[in-house]
Design an enzyme around this catalytic site. Structure first.
Site, PDB file in Angstrom:
ATOM      1  N   SER A 126       6.859   4.391 -16.443  1.00 51.84           N
ATOM      2  CA  SER A 126       5.699   3.873 -16.841  1.00 51.84           C
ATOM      3  C   SER A 126       5.469   2.551 -16.955  1.00 51.84           C
ATOM      4  CB  SER A 126       5.413   4.539 -18.240  1.00 51.84           C
ATOM      5  OG  SER A 126       6.104   3.851 -19.281  1.00 51.84           O
ATOM      6  N   SER A 128       4.617   0.524 -19.799  1.00 54.32           N
ATOM      7  CA  SER A 128       4.556   0.157 -21.122  1.00 54.32           C
ATOM      8  C   SER A 128       5.309  -1.076 -21.430  1.00 54.32           C
ATOM      9  CB  SER A 128       5.051   1.319 -22.057  1.00 54.32           C
ATOM     10  OG  SER A 128       6.390   1.594 -21.947  1.00 54.32           O
ATOM     11  N   SER A 287       1.062   1.090 -24.270  1.00 53.82           N
ATOM     12  CA  SER A 287       2.039   1.419 -24.685  1.00 53.82           C
ATOM     13  C   SER A 287       1.951   2.486 -26.133  1.00 53.82           C
ATOM     14  CB  SER A 287       3.064   0.257 -25.284  1.00 53.82           C
ATOM     15  OG  SER A 287       4.252   0.660 -25.923  1.00 53.82           O
TER      16      SER A 287
END
Length: 322
Positions: A126, A128, A287
């Site tokens: 991801s 984040s 996040s």
């Protein structure tokens, strides 16, 4: 192949298929430990049982052939056609199912030791941790940096370096320990940490922050506000979206130690309990971290991330990071 070996192969195939299809969460450490134990059992059985049996059978075949030749020689027959050597090699050959169990033991053992005690690879799934880590980065995690832990149960048996503010850490997600997360340590036990109006405070003081040129996301073709922040000895870059509310997505929740946190319209303030850490992603507004699900206990630590060893979309990303 015996029925027990067939059952083991079937269970392994079923486990792998279910994991791949998302029917259950896979604990790779447990799987690797199980494979190590099973292949070691076959390796020992090969050395102590199967190989001695094959050697004895080959010796018996050679002995019988010698006796037959001697008997024919006494009858005056010297020329004897025989394929005993080929048959002997077939008897000595390791069956395929042993080759795929006992034969794999040294390789699986080496992987198990390296992954459990030295280094473990991870893939960033991801955004984040953008801009420090990007989606698709293949990273290495130092498993012994914070101490030596027993595999599977993750119990620390030898201390090493302490966890420092600013470390990029891989840990087991407190909500679901079967999932590994990666975030940055922003506060350690005893710290008072606050994220107010999109700014980080440690022990009542604002963390040093320097604005940089905007970050361009090539995939989304958008720009984000970029800053250089220093929570530990080394500085790192973060992204902040000023268009979002200060407490975007944050609200009071129940988690171990939640009584140590106070949520307001401006953000969150927490006192980090002993043996726990407060984690945040560098892409602050994209996040899900300790602001949402709480503290990371020491027993959930996997290791310290430190090196991008490959990104197939951008090989220039290979190298160390902090």
């Amino acid at each position: 192949m015996g029925p027990l070996t067939g059952i083991l192969y079937g269970l392994l195939a079923l486990y792998g298929a279910g994991w791949y299809l998302g029917k259950w969460s896979g604990n790779f450490s447990l799987l690797l430990f199980t494979l190590t134990v099973v292949t070691m059992a076959y390796w020992l059985a090969e050395r102590l049982v199967f190989l001695p049996r094959r050697l004895a059978a080959a010796a018996a075949l050679t002995r019988e052939d010698g006796e037959r030749r001697a008997q024919l020689a006494r009858q005056g027959i010297e020329q004897v056609d025989s394929q005993v050597e080929g048959a002997r090699q077939k008897i000595l050959a390791q069956p395929w199912w042993l080759d795929w169990t006992a034969g794999l033991f040294p390789v699986i053992l080496m992987v198990f030791v390296l992954r459990s005690f030295l280094f473990e690879p991870f893939k960033i799934p991801s955004g984040s941790m953008i801009p420090t880590l990007e989606i698709g980065d293949l990273i290495l995690v130092n498993k012994f940096h914070y101490g030596v832990r027993l595999p599977v149960i993750n119990k620390k048996i030898i201390d090493n370096e302490p966890v420092r503010r600013g470390d990029v850490m891989v840990f087991r997600y407190p909500v679901d320990p079967a999932i590994d997360f990666i975030k940055r340590v922003v506060a350690i036990p005893g710290d008072e940490v606050a994220y107010i109006n999109q700014k980080l405070y440690l022990n009542g003081k604002p963390v040093p922050l320097e604005q940089l040129e905007d970050y361009y996301d090539e995939d989304r073709r958008t720009y984000s506000r970029q800053f250089r922040e220093q929570v530990g000895e080394d500085s790192h870059r973060i992204l902040v979206d000023p268009s979002l509310p200060s407490s975007y997505g944050m609200r009071a929740r129940q988690f171990p130690g939640s009584e140590n946190c106070t949520y307001t319209a401006e953000g969150v303030t927490c006192k980090v309990p002993a043996g726990h850490y407060f984690m945040m992603g560098d892409n602050r507004d994209n996040s899900e971290d300790s602001r949402f699900w709480g503290f990371v206990p020491d027993e959930n630590i996997v290791g310290r991330a430190f090196f991008v060893w490959m990104n197939f979309g951008n090989v220039k990303r290979i190298g160390p990071f902090h």
